[in-house]
Scaffold this active site. Sequence first.
Site, PDB file in Angstrom:
ATOM      1  CB  CYS A 117       9.846 -66.328 -27.472  1.00 40.62           C
ATOM      2  SG  CYS A 117       8.074 -66.521 -27.186  1.00 40.62           S
ATOM      3  CG  ASP A 162       6.916 -59.352 -22.916  1.00 37.72           C
ATOM      4  OD1 ASP A 162       5.758 -59.799 -22.952  1.00 37.72           O
ATOM      5  OD2 ASP A 162       7.922 -60.030 -23.194  1.00 37.72           O
ATOM      6  CG  HIS A 189       6.924 -61.237 -26.156  1.00 37.08           C
ATOM      7  ND1 HIS A 189       7.616 -61.778 -25.105  1.00 37.08           N
ATOM      8  CD2 HIS A 189       6.778 -62.226 -27.065  1.00 37.08           C
ATOM      9  CE1 HIS A 189       7.876 -63.044 -25.352  1.00 37.08           C
ATOM     10  NE2 HIS A 189       7.382 -63.347 -26.542  1.00 37.08           N
TER      11      HIS A 189
END
Length: 220
Positions: A117, A162, A189
């Site tokens: 991330c 995502d 995600h």
Amino acid sequence: MARWIDLDTPAGPVQAWRADPTGVPLGGVVVIQEIFGVNAHIRDIAERFARAGYVALAPALFDPVEREVELGYDQSASARGVELRNAVGFDRASEIVGAAAQLLQHEGLRTGAVGFCWGGSLAFLANTRHGLPAVSYYGARTLPFLGEPARAPIMFHFGRHDGSIPPEAIEQHRQALPHAPIYVYDAGHGFSCDLRADYDVDSAALAWTRTLAFLADSLK
């Protein structure tokens, strides 16, 4: 064995979760957190790398502004994580990652970086700014930095569903880094985190296998 250690960095002292293998290390890995701190998931990733033979070090990137941050994955935690990420900033976080890598390198370990991330984008900067072989998992904030040239091998993992990394963003990665392996999974995600709703066991397993193969090749 896994434990907290103190790490001196240009941003001041921070804690880092260190996990060591039982045998002779294959190398070192800086594990770069999401916006949720060095929480149970990130500590588990570090320990998995140790079981795979690497000395893993996960620096607590929020320490310069708030210590002992460990957040969950609900909406309020995400909002708090964004606040802390913005307060630390990319440059300061990148300096901390570099200090973690230097500690491992001073121990004689060939060292790479793997980030998730926010940490996925920081893994890119670990490559361009510190020369580390790097693996970026669903780094949604890398686009502004794609003009920085890669200095070592790099690999990317993205989820097809995502929303924070649309197909055109992935294509920009391909254009900027035509020789980098870029994998897109049928997932969302955070697909590699078993604490998230988007966790996908098959995608996570395949990405992990590819990551270990990448590190074995890049750090040999």
